[in-house]
Design a protein around this motif. Structure first.
Motif, PDB file in Angstrom:
ATOM      1  N   GLY A 244       0.837  -1.176   0.000  1.00 26.10           N
ATOM      2  CA  GLY A 244       0.000   0.000   0.000  1.00 26.10           C
ATOM      3  C   GLY A 244       0.878   1.235   0.000  1.00 26.10           C
ATOM      4  N   VAL A 245       0.319   2.360  -0.427  1.00 24.21           N
ATOM      5  CA  VAL A 245       1.086   3.606  -0.485  1.00 24.21           C
ATOM      6  C   VAL A 245       0.324   4.693   0.268  1.00 24.21           C
ATOM      7  N   VAL A 246       0.969   5.275   1.261  1.00 20.12           N
ATOM      8  CA  VAL A 246       0.399   6.373   2.019  1.00 20.12           C
ATOM      9  C   VAL A 246       0.784   7.683   1.329  1.00 20.12           C
ATOM     10  N   GLY A 247      -0.196   8.444   0.922  1.00 16.22           N
ATOM     11  CA  GLY A 247       0.069   9.757   0.329  1.00 16.22           C
ATOM     12  C   GLY A 247       0.232  10.801   1.419  1.00 16.22           C
ATOM     13  N   PHE A 248       1.406  11.441   1.458  1.00 17.01           N
ATOM     14  CA  PHE A 248       1.699  12.415   2.520  1.00 17.01           C
ATOM     15  C   PHE A 248       1.812  13.789   1.869  1.00 17.01           C
ATOM     16  N   LYS A 249       0.786  14.624   2.085  1.00 20.57           N
ATOM     17  CA  LYS A 249       0.741  15.936   1.453  1.00 20.57           C
ATOM     18  C   LYS A 249       1.431  16.981   2.317  1.00 20.57           C
ATOM     19  N   LEU A 250       2.356  17.720   1.717  1.00 20.15           N
ATOM     20  CA  LEU A 250       3.085  18.778   2.410  1.00 20.15           C
ATOM     21  C   LEU A 250       2.592  20.135   1.913  1.00 20.15           C
ATOM     22  N   LEU A 251       2.309  21.022   2.853  1.00 20.81           N
ATOM     23  CA  LEU A 251       1.791  22.345   2.516  1.00 20.81           C
ATOM     24  C   LEU A 251       2.641  23.425   3.171  1.00 20.81           C
ATOM     25  N   GLY A 252       2.729  24.596   2.527  1.00 24.12           N
ATOM     26  CA  GLY A 252       3.400  25.746   3.129  1.00 24.12           C
ATOM     27  C   GLY A 252       4.914  25.614   3.151  1.00 24.12           C
ATOM     28  N   LYS A 253       5.531  26.283   4.134  1.00 25.18           N
ATOM     29  CA  LYS A 253       6.982  26.235   4.274  1.00 25.18           C
ATOM     30  C   LYS A 253       7.354  26.299   5.753  1.00 25.18           C
ATOM     31  N   LEU A 254       8.588  25.863   6.064  1.00 27.62           N
ATOM     32  CA  LEU A 254       9.064  25.860   7.442  1.00 27.62           C
ATOM     33  C   LEU A 254       9.236  27.283   7.956  1.00 27.62           C
ATOM     34  N   ARG A 255       8.973  27.461   9.258  1.00 22.93           N
ATOM     35  CA  ARG A 255       9.183  28.762   9.883  1.00 22.93           C
ATOM     36  C   ARG A 255      10.675  29.057  10.008  1.00 22.93           C
ATOM     37  N   ASP A 256      10.984  30.306  10.219  1.00 23.37           N
ATOM     38  CA  ASP A 256      12.372  30.726  10.379  1.00 23.37           C
ATOM     39  C   ASP A 256      13.015  30.003  11.561  1.00 23.37           C
ATOM     40  N   GLY A 257      14.213  29.463  11.338  1.00 26.23           N
ATOM     41  CA  GLY A 257      14.953  28.809  12.404  1.00 26.23           C
ATOM     42  C   GLY A 257      14.624  27.342  12.604  1.00 26.23           C
ATOM     43  N   VAL A 258      13.618  26.835  11.903  1.00 28.87           N
ATOM     44  CA  VAL A 258      13.249  25.418  12.018  1.00 28.87           C
ATOM     45  C   VAL A 258      14.059  24.632  10.986  1.00 28.87           C
ATOM     46  N   THR A 259      14.609  23.492  11.406  1.00 35.10           N
ATOM     47  CA  THR A 259      15.515  22.737  10.546  1.00 35.10           C
ATOM     48  C   THR A 259      14.839  21.510   9.933  1.00 35.10           C
ATOM     49  N   ALA A 260      15.520  20.928   8.947  1.00 37.27           N
ATOM     50  CA  ALA A 260      15.044  19.685   8.339  1.00 37.27           C
ATOM     51  C   ALA A 260      14.983  18.564   9.360  1.00 37.27           C
TER      52      ALA A 260
END
Length: 928
Positions: A244-260
């Motif tokens: 099975g495949v879980v679709g993971f939707k990413l929206l927006g962008k990271l806030r300042d100072g937040v890392t990967a």
């Protein structure tokens, strides 16, 4: 085998400027509307099945199963898969090459052509797991550690160098080059292959669970057992359940100072909660354009921690830009884009998107991600940074478990005083003794690496220092990191804080942290004592189904901490004396090293005192996202990647000076304690032995939940009182030259003795005592696990293992299956298995069985003192994947289990006594 029935869709891919790139199997030419809705990751499986279809190993009906994925995936259907290549690192590469050499000998003895034992797909082997942080906080650390690495591992390295010339299609990347997954990302990953004029997607299986890092590049890759990888090398299709495949939707962008790293720890917690074991996760959505390739690779890397087979990012413009940055040629990048666009496998966010169908859906708004770390004992136990102090205090109070140390209130403020090279010092609970920027998860990401360097710069300018007894280290994943740190002018600040480069490879993250200073070790452990506790739900670090047990064990009184930018933090893995281990971004590793403790609220408490006596806070040293982006922009350049990887192919002086034997058959040395011919093919004949049941077996070990491959087959140091140590001493090896279990995986004698040798092992037969011991049931004697197993084997008595949930979780490790097989274990009965480990057990002829839902050893009243009989049909054709069987005990109690042979191919392996025996008989041409 017959001609490929899909040759009619073999098309020519034209170059825009004239000429052709090559031929390819065109998915659009099938004119099937179901294909357009398939997840991109499933399309890679589909293309492979079409290209390799011969109506023998891969059949037309397999292709139809994949095309009809939306309907077939919920039914757990089986498909064959042939990966484009195989990836090895040295800890797993040595036993793989040992097995190949051993198979050549077996083929020779059985009258077959030994040269048939040759990789049929490209094999990339990166030597990266042998770096021990023996020397740290020194300008000369890299050279000093590499010299020690070659002294310890010269024999292993020479063996691998022999393998690179003895076997066709095998590339060996020398030690000192980098971490396998970063080298794969920056250099080895093809994205699209062009072999003999045929184009097809790159796909890879690797013998390390973090092979998934390459998924960030749009290459389908995941970890498998060493034995599965060896079969793939030899042209055998991998049998897998269509996921099975879980679709993971990413929206927006990271806030300042937040890392990967903050993002990946958040994603890991979400997916772990959602439940993705055995599934692919495919990321999509408008937020994708905000994630660099390195950020994507960071998320993909930790797929094992969130339990997925893959965390896949389809190829788009960000991917192409990364390929250009890392030195891939313009023509290669043009070929990749043209092929993927032609086959509808490229994502162009400037065009209307055809909505894909997924098995389930998740969504994350990137702006909601906040700074965090994970721990103290599991990667998915995320702690928001602002809650860390409160969480730490709770961990001290809580009963012993994944989130608890059971430190009495009156002892929590205790300080252990010691002298550090003449300077008075003290340690308290939560004090940091190891701070390591390490691991493929983060060292491939310029934003967090340069972010850490900016933290160091700000801290140095403000006059902050790291306490001298904290073992700090920086282990880049490739030489590129060194180049851009030097280009940025920031390496000197990391050096000033003690984060000198110690080597290029896997270090602290896999337990290669080396010794901590003797005075610090004494301060942690000298007050160690025996405790007797009544606890609910846990014994030590293993969950035990809500029993009230008396726990009697040895532990250091001081809860010292390690902070590392890694992906695994199980207790006992990083260092035996760090009971609390936290995963953090590289900048946070530097911050915690400066603070000297994890018992701190970064928002309200100062991190230290500056040179002017002013209190310095976390916010004073933390760089903005813009600052980091600017440094990345001018410091990370394509020429760095080209120069680094041109040098890799030339080797280094120590590697080039290694002398190796010639010839296609290996000359085994009976005196070697590193390379030894294993007994897998002893007395092997052309006739398969057939399936075996279990008769009146004793329970060798009785476990609770979450027994990892680190518990089953540790990779770290060899304890001085262990059976392996005894063996080495008897063979003239000084204790200082023991090296690690991981480095000795080419010797079955040592690895068998190292099976279940983890010092944190919790075996219910010992009634709470911790350590690598068990009870020999017939006599009641307490013995090392190895000695007990040998006593059973000598008496001709079968053994089994009882276990809880998630048995075999952690790193993919073939010795976690080979070792139990050599100990005589015939079956493992567990609540659930980690995917790769279950497959490895089957590959070594061990029967995996699962308790029925709601049942386990405790609910069934099993103590482990019974004898167990498991009846299986004597003919393999009478066994079905996933069928139920009855397990009978001599106490009169019987119960039903599910046999976890999941595919017909796995049953064939079991019929032959293992996957390697199956391959040999298949190559010789025996009746299957």
């Amino acid at each position: 085998a017959s001609a490929n029935p899909f040759n009619s869709i073999l098309k020519t891919l034209e170059k825009p400027q004239g000429g052709e790139f090559g031929k390819y199997y065109s998915l659009p030419a099938l004119n099937d509307p179901r294909i357009d809705k398939l997840p991109y990751s499933i399309k890679i499986l589909l293309e492979s099945a079409i290209r390799n279809c011969d109506e023998f190993q891969v059949k037309s009906k397999d292709v139809e199963k994949i095309i009809d994925w939306e309907n077939t995936s919920p039914k757990q259907v089986e498909i064959p898969f042939k990966p484009a290549r195989v990836l090895l690192q040295d800890f797993t590469g040595v036993p793989a090459v040992v097995d190949l050499a051993c198979m050549r000998d077996a083929m020779n003895k059985l009258g077959g052509d030994s040269n048939k034992i040759n990789p049929l797909v490209p094999v990339d082997l990166v030597i990266d797991h042998s770096v021990q942080v023996d020397v740290a906080r020194s300008e000369n650390a890299v050279q000093a550690n590499m010299e020690l690495e070659f002294q310890r591992n010269k024999e292993r390295f020479a063996f691998l160098k022999w393998g690179s010339s003895a076997f066709d299609n095998m590339l060996v990347v020398p030690p000192g080059s980098g971490i396998v997954h970063q080298v794969n990302l920056e250099y080895l990953g093809r994205v699209v292959f062009n072999t003999n004029g045929v184009l097809y997607p790159d796909s890879v299986v690797g013998t390390d669970s973090h092979t998934t890092m390459i998924d960030g590049l749009g290459v389908a890759g995941w970890g498998v057992g060493g034995i599965e990888a060896e079969a793939a090398m030899l042209g055998q299709p991998m049998s897998m359940v269509l996921p099975g495949v879980v679709g993971f939707k990413l929206l927006g962008k990271l806030r300042d100072g937040v890392t990967a790293t903050d993002l990946v720890l958040t994603v890991t917690q979400m997916l772990r909660k959602h439940g993705v074991v055995g599934k692919f996760v495919e990321f999509y959505g408008e937020g994708m354009s905000e994630l660099s390739l390195a950020d994507r690779a960071t998320i993909a890397n930790m797929s094992p921690e969130y339990g997925a087979t893959m965390g896949f990012f389809p190829v788009d413009h960000v991917t192409l830009q990364y390929l250009q940055l890392t030195g891939r040629s313009d023509e290669t990048v043009a070929m990749i884009e043209s092929y993927l666009r032609a086959n509808k496998m490229f994502v162009d966010y400037n065009e209307p998107q055809i909505e894909k169908v997924y098995s389930s859906y998740l969504q994350l708004k990137l702006e909601e991600v906040e700074p965090c770390i994970s721990g103290p004992k599991r990667p998915h136990d995320r702690v928001p940074l602002k809650e860390m102090k409160v969480d730490w205090q709770a961990c001290l109070d809580n009963r012993v478990g994944f989130k608890g140390f059971a430190i009495p209130k009156e002892s929590q403020d205790k300080a252990a005083k010691f002298s550090f090279h003449g300077t008075p010092a003290e340690l308290r609970h939560g004090d940091v003794v190891i701070a390591a920027i390490t691991s493929c998860t983060n060292t491939s990401n310029p934003s967090v690496m340069l972010g850490a360097a900016l933290v160091a710069k700000k801290a140095c300018e403000l006059g902050l220092e790291v306490k001298p007894w904290i073992k700090t280290s920086l282990a880049p994943g490739s030489g590129v990191v060194t180049k851009y740190l030097q280009k940025s002018g920031l390496q000197k600040y990391l050096n000033q804080l003690g984060f000198h480069i110690v080597g290029y490879g896997c270090t602290t993250c896999i337990g290669n942290s080396g010794d901590i200073d003797e005075s610090v070790a004494s301060a942690i452990s000298e007050n160690g004592k025996f405790f007797n506790e009544n606890i609910l739900g846990y014994t030590c670090i293993r969950m035990l189904e809500a029993d009230i047990l008396a726990v009697f064990y040895m532990r250091p009184d001081m809860v010292a901490a390690a902070v590392l930018s890694g992906n695994r933090n199980f207790e006992g893995r990083v260092h035996p004396l760090t009971r609390a281990n936290y995963l953090a971004s590289p900048p946070l590793v530097v911050a915690y090293a400066l603070a000297g403790t994890v018992d701190i609220d970064f928002e309200t408490e100062p991190i230290g005192t500056g040179k002017d006596g002013k209190k310095i806070f976390f916010r004073d040293i933390w760089p903005s996202s813009e600052e980091v982006a600017n440094v990345v922009q001018y410091s990370v350049l394509p020429d760095m990647f080209k120069a680094t990887y041109e040098a890799i192919t030339k080797g280094n002086p120590m590697w080039n000076q290694l002398s190796v034997p010639s010839g296609s058959l290996y000359a085994w040395s009976p005196r070697s304690t590193y390379i030894h011919e294993p007994p897998y093919f002893k007395d092997m004949t052309m006739s398969p032995p057939g399936p075996h049941g279990v008769k009146d077996a004793y329970c060798l070990l009785n476990f609770g939940d979450s027994i990892t491959t680190d518990h089953i087959s540790p990779a770290g140091s060899i304890h001085k009182d262990s059976p392996a140590a005894k063996f080495l001493l008897e063979h003239g090896v000084d204790r200082r030259d023991f090296n690690s279990y991981g480095s000795r995986r080419g010797n079955d004698e040592i690895m068998a003795r190292g099976t279940f040798a983890n010092i944190r092992l919790v075996n219910k037969l010992l009634k709470g005592e911790v350590g690598p011991k068990t009870i020999h049931i017939p006599t009641g004697e307490k013995l090392s696990v190895y000695d007990a197993a040998m006593r059973y084997k000598t008496a001709g008595q079968d053994t089994i293992i009882l276990a809880g949930a998630e048995y075999g979780s952690g790193s993919s490790r073939d010795w976690a299956a080979k070792g139990p097989m050599l100990l005589g274990v015939k079956a493992v009965i567990a609540k659930s298995f980690e995917r790769i480990h279950r497959s490895n057990l089957v590959g070594m002829g061990i029967i995996p069985l699962c308790f029925k839902s709601g049942e386990d050893a405790d609910t069934l009243g099993l103590t482990g003192h019974e004898r167990y009989t498991i009846d299986l049909p004597s003919c393999v054709s009478e066994i079905r994947p996933g069928q139920d069987v009855t397990v009978a005990t001599d106490s009169g109690r019987s119960f039903t289990c599910t046999v976890r042979f999941d595919t017909e191919v796995e049953l064939a392996y079991f019929n032959h006594g293992g996957i390697l025996q199956y391959v040999i008989r298949n190559l010789i041409g025996s009746k299957q």
